[in-house]
Design an enzyme around this catalytic site. Sequence first.
Site, PDB file in Angstrom:
ATOM      1  N   SER A  24       0.853  -1.187   0.000  1.00 59.85           N
ATOM      2  CA  SER A  24       0.000   0.000   0.000  1.00 59.85           C
ATOM      3  C   SER A  24       0.888   1.236   0.000  1.00 59.85           C
ATOM      4  O   SER A  24       1.642   1.479   0.946  1.00 59.85           O
ATOM      5  CB  SER A  24      -0.873   0.006   1.256  1.00 59.85           C
ATOM      6  OG  SER A  24      -1.359   1.305   1.472  1.00 59.85           O
ATOM      7  N   HIS A  49      -1.355  -1.444  -4.217  1.00 58.31           N
ATOM      8  CA  HIS A  49      -2.612  -1.057  -3.574  1.00 58.31           C
ATOM      9  C   HIS A  49      -2.645   0.451  -3.359  1.00 58.31           C
ATOM     10  O   HIS A  49      -1.735   1.025  -2.762  1.00 58.31           O
ATOM     11  CB  HIS A  49      -2.710  -1.796  -2.232  1.00 58.31           C
ATOM     12  CG  HIS A  49      -3.992  -1.586  -1.501  1.00 58.31           C
ATOM     13  ND1 HIS A  49      -5.147  -2.287  -1.785  1.00 58.31           N
ATOM     14  CD2 HIS A  49      -4.317  -0.755  -0.480  1.00 58.31           C
ATOM     15  CE1 HIS A  49      -6.117  -1.902  -0.977  1.00 58.31           C
ATOM     16  NE2 HIS A  49      -5.634  -0.979  -0.175  1.00 58.31           N
ATOM     17  N   ASP A  51      -4.782   3.628  -1.870  1.00 54.89           N
ATOM     18  CA  ASP A  51      -5.858   4.003  -0.950  1.00 54.89           C
ATOM     19  C   ASP A  51      -6.397   5.380  -1.295  1.00 54.89           C
ATOM     20  O   ASP A  51      -5.689   6.378  -1.180  1.00 54.89           O
ATOM     21  CB  ASP A  51      -5.330   3.991   0.486  1.00 54.89           C
ATOM     22  CG  ASP A  51      -5.080   2.572   0.962  1.00 54.89           C
ATOM     23  OD1 ASP A  51      -6.025   1.760   0.887  1.00 54.89           O
ATOM     24  OD2 ASP A  51      -3.956   2.267   1.389  1.00 54.89           O
ATOM     25  N   MET A  53      -9.029   8.215  -0.400  1.00 58.01           N
ATOM     26  CA  MET A  53      -9.860   8.678   0.730  1.00 58.01           C
ATOM     27  C   MET A  53     -10.364  10.086   0.460  1.00 58.01           C
ATOM     28  O   MET A  53      -9.632  10.918  -0.087  1.00 58.01           O
ATOM     29  CB  MET A  53      -9.039   8.674   2.015  1.00 58.01           C
ATOM     30  CG  MET A  53      -8.377   7.347   2.324  1.00 58.01           C
ATOM     31  SD  MET A  53      -7.561   7.383   3.926  1.00 58.01           S
ATOM     32  CE  MET A  53      -6.657   5.834   3.883  1.00 58.01           C
ATOM     33  N   HIS A  82      -8.522   1.095  -3.904  1.00 57.99           N
ATOM     34  CA  HIS A  82      -9.439   0.869  -2.779  1.00 57.99           C
ATOM     35  C   HIS A  82     -10.131   2.195  -2.498  1.00 57.99           C
ATOM     36  O   HIS A  82      -9.519   3.104  -1.943  1.00 57.99           O
ATOM     37  CB  HIS A  82      -8.593   0.371  -1.591  1.00 57.99           C
ATOM     38  CG  HIS A  82      -9.328   0.258  -0.308  1.00 57.99           C
ATOM     39  ND1 HIS A  82      -8.678   0.098   0.910  1.00 57.99           N
ATOM     40  CD2 HIS A  82     -10.650   0.271  -0.011  1.00 57.99           C
ATOM     41  CE1 HIS A  82      -9.567   0.015   1.876  1.00 57.99           C
ATOM     42  NE2 HIS A  82     -10.769   0.129   1.350  1.00 57.99           N
ATOM     43  N   MET A  84     -12.208   4.507  -0.604  1.00 63.14           N
ATOM     44  CA  MET A  84     -12.841   4.808   0.691  1.00 63.14           C
ATOM     45  C   MET A  84     -13.514   6.163   0.551  1.00 63.14           C
ATOM     46  O   MET A  84     -13.089   7.160   1.140  1.00 63.14           O
ATOM     47  CB  MET A  84     -11.767   4.815   1.790  1.00 63.14           C
ATOM     48  CG  MET A  84     -11.297   3.416   2.156  1.00 63.14           C
ATOM     49  SD  MET A  84      -9.715   3.439   3.032  1.00 63.14           S
ATOM     50  CE  MET A  84      -8.604   3.438   1.650  1.00 63.14           C
ATOM     51  N   MET A 153     -11.506  -5.634   5.766  1.00 61.97           N
ATOM     52  CA  MET A 153     -10.673  -4.672   6.496  1.00 61.97           C
ATOM     53  C   MET A 153     -10.324  -5.260   7.862  1.00 61.97           C
ATOM     54  O   MET A 153     -11.206  -5.658   8.628  1.00 61.97           O
ATOM     55  CB  MET A 153     -11.423  -3.345   6.703  1.00 61.97           C
ATOM     56  CG  MET A 153     -11.636  -2.519   5.451  1.00 61.97           C
ATOM     57  SD  MET A 153     -10.126  -2.130   4.535  1.00 61.97           S
ATOM     58  CE  MET A 153      -9.195  -1.169   5.738  1.00 61.97           C
ATOM     59  N   ASP A 191      -6.641  -6.146   4.548  1.00 62.37           N
ATOM     60  CA  ASP A 191      -5.995  -4.834   4.535  1.00 62.37           C
ATOM     61  C   ASP A 191      -5.955  -4.237   5.944  1.00 62.37           C
ATOM     62  O   ASP A 191      -6.987  -3.964   6.539  1.00 62.37           O
ATOM     63  CB  ASP A 191      -6.808  -3.922   3.597  1.00 62.37           C
ATOM     64  CG  ASP A 191      -6.173  -2.561   3.370  1.00 62.37           C
ATOM     65  OD1 ASP A 191      -5.074  -2.313   3.883  1.00 62.37           O
ATOM     66  OD2 ASP A 191      -6.810  -1.744   2.670  1.00 62.37           O
TER      67      ASP A 191
HETATM   68  C1  DX5 Z   1      -6.300   1.843   5.681  1.00 58.49           C
HETATM   69  C2  DX5 Z   1      -5.799   1.496   4.299  1.00 58.49           C
HETATM   70  C3  DX5 Z   1      -4.703   0.505   4.253  1.00 58.49           C
HETATM   71  C4  DX5 Z   1      -3.423   0.940   4.911  1.00 58.49           C
HETATM   72  C5  DX5 Z   1      -2.670  -0.296   5.323  1.00 58.49           C
HETATM   73  O1  DX5 Z   1      -7.450   2.614   5.562  1.00 58.49           O
HETATM   74  O2  DX5 Z   1      -6.880   0.937   3.552  1.00 58.49           O
HETATM   75  O3  DX5 Z   1      -4.435   0.084   2.920  1.00 58.49           O
HETATM   76  O4  DX5 Z   1      -2.621   1.713   4.099  1.00 58.49           O
HETATM   77  O5  DX5 Z   1      -1.541   0.099   6.002  1.00 58.49           O
HETATM   78  P1  DX5 Z   1      -0.835  -0.775   7.127  1.00 58.49           P
HETATM   79  O6  DX5 Z   1      -0.366  -2.018   6.448  1.00 58.49           O
HETATM   80  O7  DX5 Z   1       0.241   0.111   7.614  1.00 58.49           O
HETATM   81  O8  DX5 Z   1      -1.882  -1.092   8.178  1.00 58.49           O
HETATM   82 ZN    ZN Z   2      -6.491  -0.063   1.557  1.00 58.94          ZN
END
Ligand code: DX5
Ligand code: ZN
Length: 241
Positions: A24, A49, A51, A53, A82, A84, A153, A191
């Site tokens: 990620s 990956h 993220d 947001m 992903h 969010m 998650m 994740d």
């Molecule tokens: C959290 C994200 C994850 C995050 C994982 O909302 O969806 O992808 O980056 O990071 P680690 O592996 O540090 O928990």
């Molecule tokens: Zn993620």
Amino acid sequence: MLQSAQRNEYPGEFLRYRVEIAPSVLAADFGRLADQIRAVERGGASIIHLDVMDGHFVPNITIGPPVVAALRKATSLRLDCHLMISDPDRYIEDFRRAGADMISVHQEACMHLDRTLAYIRSCGALAGAVINPATPAETLREVLECVDYILVMSVNPGFGGQEFIPRTLEKVRRLARWREEHGYAYRLEIDGGVDASNIAEVVRAGIDMVVAGSSVFHTQDPAVAVELLLQRAESAIMIQI
Ligand code: DX5
Ligand code: ZN
């Protein structure tokens, strides 16, 4: 002799590794993203990956389609977006056009999950459904036939570097059992908070794709970190015959 344990096999695209590591980039150094991606590629990562947001569905803001488009030019690995974000339908096409190969949406953010998953597929990406730690696996029962992957998650979404919530593995086991019982084709992704100390348990529960942020990028050498995760994952599903 050692041999990998019998697991469901999945169609084409996904099958490069039995267990895939998806670093990620949220935990990466954004000033040198291309370098960081080359490093995890060297270590054996097969998915990146990303993220996304929006500061609304989760209390944090990260990247949008322009960053995905830039990364598309930097790697040929599959890009796993992903989302969010609230009302993800509005942006799915933009992410696909930017180069996303896999797009996942939160069950909690979709009024019409079946329609959204079909829409992702119609745009030409693999469609994923994500559930938060507080969301039961049962909420996905009616879409199990039309989803390419399910992302469980193992932390509450919004931030990297949080602690793994062990009880989420019970959901993974249930989803893996349904898959086996009914012959569904979905893959399982996890994740949040996964590292070399818990990845064995995670893959034994039935996970095929492991997202890892801090445990890859907050280390001296992300390539070595990915190698270690892959090794631990592979040996966890080996059986002695
Ligand atoms: C959290 C994200 C994850 C995050 C994982 O909302 O969806 O992808 O980056 O990071 P680690 O592996 O540090 O928990
Ligand atoms: Zn993620």
